[in-house]
Design an enzyme around this catalytic site. Sequence first.
Site, PDB file in Angstrom:
ATOM      1  CB  ILE A 125     -28.832  23.299 -53.137  1.00 35.99           C
ATOM      2  CG1 ILE A 125     -28.984  22.804 -51.697  1.00 35.99           C
ATOM      3  CG2 ILE A 125     -27.386  23.680 -53.459  1.00 35.99           C
ATOM      4  CD1 ILE A 125     -28.539  21.375 -51.501  1.00 35.99           C
ATOM      5  CB  THR A 128     -25.544  30.446 -47.981  1.00 38.33           C
ATOM      6  OG1 THR A 128     -24.585  29.425 -48.221  1.00 38.33           O
ATOM      7  CG2 THR A 128     -24.867  31.655 -47.374  1.00 38.33           C
ATOM      8  N   PRO A 130     -28.487  35.122 -45.155  1.00 35.12           N
ATOM      9  CG  PRO A 130     -30.007  36.797 -45.725  1.00 35.12           C
ATOM     10  CD  PRO A 130     -29.909  35.319 -45.498  1.00 35.12           C
ATOM     11  CB  ILE A 159     -29.335  30.612 -54.071  1.00 31.64           C
ATOM     12  CG1 ILE A 159     -29.547  30.744 -52.545  1.00 31.64           C
ATOM     13  CG2 ILE A 159     -29.711  29.210 -54.558  1.00 31.64           C
ATOM     14  CD1 ILE A 159     -28.571  29.975 -51.669  1.00 31.64           C
ATOM     15  CD  GLU A 244     -21.757  21.968 -52.629  1.00 36.57           C
ATOM     16  OE1 GLU A 244     -22.623  21.338 -51.991  1.00 36.57           O
ATOM     17  OE2 GLU A 244     -21.716  23.206 -52.684  1.00 36.57           O
ATOM     18  NE  ARG A 245     -17.120  21.210 -48.462  1.00 37.54           N
ATOM     19  CZ  ARG A 245     -17.459  21.150 -47.194  1.00 37.54           C
ATOM     20  NH1 ARG A 245     -17.066  20.137 -46.448  1.00 37.54           N
ATOM     21  NH2 ARG A 245     -18.197  22.103 -46.657  1.00 37.54           N
ATOM     22  CG  LEU A 339       3.432  35.223 -66.854  1.00 37.76           C
ATOM     23  CD1 LEU A 339       3.137  33.717 -66.785  1.00 37.76           C
ATOM     24  CD2 LEU A 339       4.879  35.465 -67.291  1.00 37.76           C
ATOM     25  N   GLY A 341       0.740  41.181 -68.758  1.00 32.82           N
ATOM     26  CA  GLY A 341       0.947  42.620 -68.628  1.00 32.82           C
ATOM     27  C   GLY A 341      -0.389  43.347 -68.565  1.00 32.82           C
ATOM     28  N   GLY A 366     -17.957  25.805 -48.621  1.00 36.72           N
ATOM     29  CA  GLY A 366     -17.034  25.613 -47.493  1.00 36.72           C
ATOM     30  C   GLY A 366     -15.748  26.330 -47.829  1.00 36.72           C
TER      31      GLY A 366
HETATM   32  C1  LIG Z   1     -21.045  33.241 -56.117  1.00 35.38           C
HETATM   33  C2  LIG Z   1     -21.518  32.431 -54.946  1.00 35.38           C
HETATM   34  C3  LIG Z   1     -22.364  31.343 -55.167  1.00 35.38           C
HETATM   35  C4  LIG Z   1     -22.833  30.595 -54.080  1.00 35.38           C
HETATM   36  N1  LIG Z   1     -23.726  29.570 -54.313  1.00 35.38           N
HETATM   37  C5  LIG Z   1     -24.352  28.995 -53.240  1.00 35.38           C
HETATM   38  C6  LIG Z   1     -25.426  28.073 -53.435  1.00 35.38           C
HETATM   39  O1  LIG Z   1     -25.777  27.729 -54.566  1.00 35.38           O
HETATM   40  N2  LIG Z   1     -26.058  27.584 -52.340  1.00 35.38           N
HETATM   41  C7  LIG Z   1     -25.696  27.942 -51.069  1.00 35.38           C
HETATM   42  O2  LIG Z   1     -26.316  27.468 -50.131  1.00 35.38           O
HETATM   43  N3  LIG Z   1     -24.671  28.800 -50.860  1.00 35.38           N
HETATM   44  C8  LIG Z   1     -24.012  29.344 -51.900  1.00 35.38           C
HETATM   45  N4  LIG Z   1     -22.994  30.241 -51.690  1.00 35.38           N
HETATM   46  C9  LIG Z   1     -22.648  30.612 -50.327  1.00 35.38           C
HETATM   47  C10 LIG Z   1     -21.295  30.124 -49.868  1.00 35.38           C
HETATM   48  O3  LIG Z   1     -21.285  28.742 -49.702  1.00 35.38           O
HETATM   49  C11 LIG Z   1     -20.959  30.918 -48.571  1.00 35.38           C
HETATM   50  O4  LIG Z   1     -20.671  32.248 -48.977  1.00 35.38           O
HETATM   51  C12 LIG Z   1     -19.812  30.335 -47.807  1.00 35.38           C
HETATM   52  O5  LIG Z   1     -20.175  29.095 -47.232  1.00 35.38           O
HETATM   53  C13 LIG Z   1     -19.318  31.273 -46.689  1.00 35.38           C
HETATM   54  O6  LIG Z   1     -20.391  31.706 -45.895  1.00 35.38           O
HETATM   55  P1  LIG Z   1     -20.544  33.282 -45.605  1.00 35.38           P
HETATM   56  O7  LIG Z   1     -20.466  33.996 -46.893  1.00 35.38           O
HETATM   57  O8  LIG Z   1     -21.736  33.483 -44.774  1.00 35.38           O
HETATM   58  O9  LIG Z   1     -19.244  33.670 -44.775  1.00 35.38           O
HETATM   59  P2  LIG Z   1     -19.089  33.589 -43.180  1.00 35.38           P
HETATM   60  O10 LIG Z   1     -19.584  32.271 -42.703  1.00 35.38           O
HETATM   61  O11 LIG Z   1     -19.681  34.820 -42.585  1.00 35.38           O
HETATM   62  O12 LIG Z   1     -17.513  33.625 -43.025  1.00 35.38           O
HETATM   63  C14 LIG Z   1     -16.759  34.855 -43.127  1.00 35.38           C
HETATM   64  C15 LIG Z   1     -15.265  34.505 -43.022  1.00 35.38           C
HETATM   65  O13 LIG Z   1     -15.005  33.891 -41.759  1.00 35.38           O
HETATM   66  C16 LIG Z   1     -14.343  32.649 -41.966  1.00 35.38           C
HETATM   67  N5  LIG Z   1     -14.759  31.708 -40.946  1.00 35.38           N
HETATM   68  C17 LIG Z   1     -16.020  31.350 -40.566  1.00 35.38           C
HETATM   69  N6  LIG Z   1     -15.982  30.424 -39.616  1.00 35.38           N
HETATM   70  C18 LIG Z   1     -14.669  30.185 -39.372  1.00 35.38           C
HETATM   71  C19 LIG Z   1     -13.957  29.305 -38.480  1.00 35.38           C
HETATM   72  N7  LIG Z   1     -14.600  28.487 -37.657  1.00 35.38           N
HETATM   73  N8  LIG Z   1     -12.607  29.330 -38.498  1.00 35.38           N
HETATM   74  C20 LIG Z   1     -11.933  30.155 -39.335  1.00 35.38           C
HETATM   75  N9  LIG Z   1     -12.545  31.002 -40.200  1.00 35.38           N
HETATM   76  C21 LIG Z   1     -13.887  31.005 -40.213  1.00 35.38           C
HETATM   77  C22 LIG Z   1     -14.767  32.194 -43.342  1.00 35.38           C
HETATM   78  O14 LIG Z   1     -13.821  31.300 -43.891  1.00 35.38           O
HETATM   79  C23 LIG Z   1     -14.793  33.504 -44.094  1.00 35.38           C
HETATM   80  O15 LIG Z   1     -13.478  33.829 -44.500  1.00 35.38           O
HETATM   81  C24 LIG Z   1     -22.446  30.951 -52.766  1.00 35.38           C
HETATM   82  C25 LIG Z   1     -21.569  32.018 -52.565  1.00 35.38           C
HETATM   83  C26 LIG Z   1     -21.124  32.762 -53.622  1.00 35.38           C
HETATM   84  C27 LIG Z   1     -20.229  33.936 -53.343  1.00 35.38           C
END
Ligand SMILES: Cc1cc2nc3c(=O)[nH]c(=O)nc-3n(C[C@H](O)[C@H](O)[C@H](O)COP(=O)(O)OP(=O)(O)OC[C@H]3O[C@@H](n4cnc5c(N)ncnc54)[C@H](O)[C@@H]3O)c2cc1C
Length: 381
Positions: A125, A128, A130, A159, A244-245, A339, A341, A366
């Site tokens: 899915i 997300t 860049p 993804i 999902e969550r 634990l 070491g 999320g």
């Molecule tokens: C290994 C891996 C697998 C993944 N798999 C998938 C997948 O299969 N499909 C998919 O669609 N996505 C996937 N993701 C993406 C993932 O869901 C996003 O990385 C995540 O939602 C955070 O988005 P971002 O990386 O753009 O961070 P950003 O949105 O840029 O956030 C950066 C920081 O700001 C904080 N932040 C943002 N808004 C707020 C707010 N309003 N208040 C407080 N703090 C805030 C965030 O918590 C974070 O700490 C994956 C990510 C990883 C690392």
Amino acid sequence: MRRTIYDEDHEAFRASIREFLAREVEPHLEEHLENKQIPREFWLEAGKQGFLGLEIPEEYGGAEAGDYRFNAVLMEELSHVNAALSSCVGIHADIVAPYLVELTTEEQKKRWLPGVASGELLVAIGMTEPSGGSDLAALRTTAVRDGEEWVLNGSKTFITNGYSADMVVVAARTSPDKKARGITLFGVETTAEGYSRGRKLDKVGQPESDTAEMFFEDIRLTDDDIVGELDNGFIHMMQKLPQERLGCAISNLAHARQILVETLEYVKERKAFGAPVGSFQHNKFLIAEMFTQVDVTQAFVDQCVLAHSDGELTAIDAAKAKWWTAQVQNEILDHCVQLHGGYGFMNEYRVARAWKDARVSKIWAGSNEIMKERIGRDLGL
Ligand SMILES: Cc1cc2nc3c(=O)[nH]c(=O)nc-3n(C[C@H](O)[C@H](O)[C@H](O)COP(=O)(O)OP(=O)(O)OC[C@H]3O[C@@H](n4cnc5c(N)ncnc54)[C@H](O)[C@@H]3O)c2cc1C
């Protein structure tokens, strides 16, 4: 504490998964690591055993379990092996499959569901991008109407299963002026002209899962590729996020529990100053606290599983379960490394890998901050 949410059918299912994992998966874990990928043979075998189609009706090749507790058992057992296995299978069978079961037309069900159940059609899915993941409503990938067709342009990143997926549910903007109300989901087959994928991303943890970028350049789609309703994709995603969550919460906790149990064995064996390191009061209390934390957290997660099985899990309780278990998991694994070491810092030790694998649970699906934002808003803040 004895858990009461599972009956003998669930436990028989658990035994069959354990047997499958010991036979088909555990001997190959090093290969998964080296290739940064879970091989197709795994998916096909898991499909044969019926593990990938728990949500899929029998007429489309699924097991149609009709009880979320079977998904929960599957996620727990995969997490005991490693976190990557549960996240990759989770995306395929616990996250994408429900979209394809609940939101699709008869023609789409016939087209996609048998392959999802058998493991021949690996799915992912793409939400997300860049430019950001937390603010899903701001996504920039577009699908523009051109006569009878749609033209998809944009990209997705991070993804899961993204490198080897055969089909990706892609969220794209179809009405530029409507923000959250202008997003549509499309089923994009990765053989489509204009589809390309980036390299497997080099992650801190879970190297066995293939996580990738994907690019869409003038991909031509039709209304038959729309999953759910036009312009309603954001609502569809919000409706699916609780499951999902919850899946994340189940996996986070099962993963932490497993490594904690293994750490208990280690601290009974490992000696310092002539005594097992677990016998020192600081460590004994720490381990007692962690087992308490796991058991108390399990009680909440189990209630969420029951609520979801009854169709009553709220988005808020799912958010609580997700961030809390991610926090607990990361705290516990950090202590487990300590634990062990110096061995705890060696990649050949499961505890070291698990510690790295767990870090992402506070970020994906999320982030913890977004979960608390959601809970806080519900409290009127
Ligand atoms: C290994 C891996 C697998 C993944 N798999 C998938 C997948 O299969 N499909 C998919 O669609 N996505 C996937 N993701 C993406 C993932 O869901 C996003 O990385 C995540 O939602 C955070 O988005 P971002 O990386 O753009 O961070 P950003 O949105 O840029 O956030 C950066 C920081 O700001 C904080 N932040 C943002 N808004 C707020 C707010 N309003 N208040 C407080 N703090 C805030 C965030 O918590 C974070 O700490 C994956 C990510 C990883 C690392």
